[in-house]
Design a protein around this motif. Structure first.
Motif, PDB file in Angstrom:
ATOM      1  N   HIS A  48       0.824  -1.214   0.000  1.00  0.00           N
ATOM      2  CA  HIS A  48       0.000   0.000   0.000  1.00  0.00           C
ATOM      3  C   HIS A  48       0.858   1.264   0.000  1.00  0.00           C
ATOM      4  CE1 HIS A  48      -4.200  -1.354   0.330  1.00  0.00           C
ATOM      5  NE2 HIS A  48      -3.642  -2.473   0.759  1.00  0.00           N
ATOM      6  N   TRP A  54      -2.649   5.327  -5.700  1.00  0.00           N
ATOM      7  CA  TRP A  54      -4.008   4.800  -5.873  1.00  0.00           C
ATOM      8  C   TRP A  54      -4.994   5.594  -5.017  1.00  0.00           C
ATOM      9  CZ3 TRP A  54      -7.454   2.265  -2.475  1.00  0.00           C
ATOM     10  CH2 TRP A  54      -8.550   1.636  -3.091  1.00  0.00           C
ATOM     11  N   TYR A  55      -4.585   5.932  -3.789  1.00  0.00           N
ATOM     12  CA  TYR A  55      -5.457   6.687  -2.894  1.00  0.00           C
ATOM     13  C   TYR A  55      -5.672   8.109  -3.416  1.00  0.00           C
ATOM     14  CZ  TYR A  55      -4.707   2.915   0.448  1.00  0.00           C
ATOM     15  OH  TYR A  55      -4.674   1.694   1.071  1.00  0.00           O
ATOM     16  N   LYS A  56      -4.611   8.683  -3.987  1.00  0.00           N
ATOM     17  CA  LYS A  56      -4.704  10.059  -4.498  1.00  0.00           C
ATOM     18  C   LYS A  56      -5.650  10.152  -5.696  1.00  0.00           C
ATOM     19  CE  LYS A  56       0.036  11.155  -3.075  1.00  0.00           C
ATOM     20  NZ  LYS A  56       1.395  11.540  -3.558  1.00  0.00           N
ATOM     21  N   LEU A  58      -8.379   8.309  -6.203  1.00  0.00           N
ATOM     22  CA  LEU A  58      -9.720   7.799  -5.928  1.00  0.00           C
ATOM     23  C   LEU A  58     -10.828   8.773  -6.332  1.00  0.00           C
ATOM     24  CD1 LEU A  58      -9.508   5.946  -2.482  1.00  0.00           C
ATOM     25  CD2 LEU A  58     -10.179   4.979  -4.682  1.00  0.00           C
TER      26      LEU A  58
END
Length: 231
Positions: A48, A54-56, A58
């Protein structure tokens, strides 16, 4: 290949091998199971960190059917892994025994059983969603030419065969019973052939990789057809 990309692949391979190892609990015993499980926990965190972008992303871009499918799979993998880690720590008799946890063992055992089998299926689906990328990177690294007509036909046929065998084994080994907690105990065959066991689990993994890969491709094509053309 950039160092970060190489590290990502190494972590993914290590997690896949670790998952397969952990599914064969009956062959290796408690101590090895717990230490490999703890290693998976660290690899999960590293995975992660390496994929922080990936989180940025979303809340950026359009959510196509393919992207929604991928997000659902990713979130379910995350939940399954969290369930595995928490229940594994609660059940630990070796690696985390210093925590001296006693309560909730029945709940932890059922959670671990369900999460491990869901995690196996979901991680295979997760791999399938990125299978095209892995194939492209392997082709580039090994400097392979574009597949010939024979290979274009042979590879999907081979993949289909593996997927069918994997789904048959999935039914025969009754994994749905454990996934939906229709029993409180996992049947462990301590006398089973180790190579056959892992052949079956590799085939099951291949089946869900195959399904996710082609479902994703179909969703992308469907989304492309629905997108209005400019002009």
């Amino acid at each position: 290949m950039k160092p970060k990309a190489a590290l990502k692949i190494a972590v993914d391979i290590a997690m896949t091998l670790g998952l397969l190892f952990l599914m064969g609990y009956q062959f290796w015993g408690d101590v090895a199971h717990e230490w490999i499980g703890a290693g998976m926990f660290l690899l999960f965190i590293l995975h992660h960190i390496l994929n922080g972008n990936w989180y940025k992303s979303l809340f950026k871009g359009r959510y196509t059917p393919s992207r929604i499918f991928q997000l659902i799979v990713d979130l379910l993998v995350f939940l399954a892994m969290i369930g595995l880690m928490v229940s594994g720590i609660m059940l630990s008799n070796h690696v985390f025994s210093f925590l001296n946890i006693h309560g909730g063992m029945s709940f932890a055992r059922l959670t671990h059983m369900a999460a491990s089998h869901w995690g196996f299926v979901l991680m295979a689906l997760h791999l399938g969603l990125h299978w095209g990328m892995f194939l492209g990177m392997a082709r580039k690294t090994l400097k392979l030419r574009q597949p010939s007509r024979v290979r274009k036909i042979l590879l999907p046929v081979l993949g289909t065969g593996i997927a069918i065998y994997g789904l048959i084994v999935f039914i025969q080994r009754d994994l749905l019973t454990y996934m939906f907690l229709q029993t409180e105990f996992v049947f462990l065959d301590f006398g089973e052939s180790i190579p056959l066991f892992y052949l079956d689990y590799l085939a099951m993994m291949g089946a869900f990789i195959f399904l996710a890969y082609y479902i994703s491709m179909l969703l992308k094509k469907w989304s492309g057809k629905r997108t209005p053309r400019k002009g």
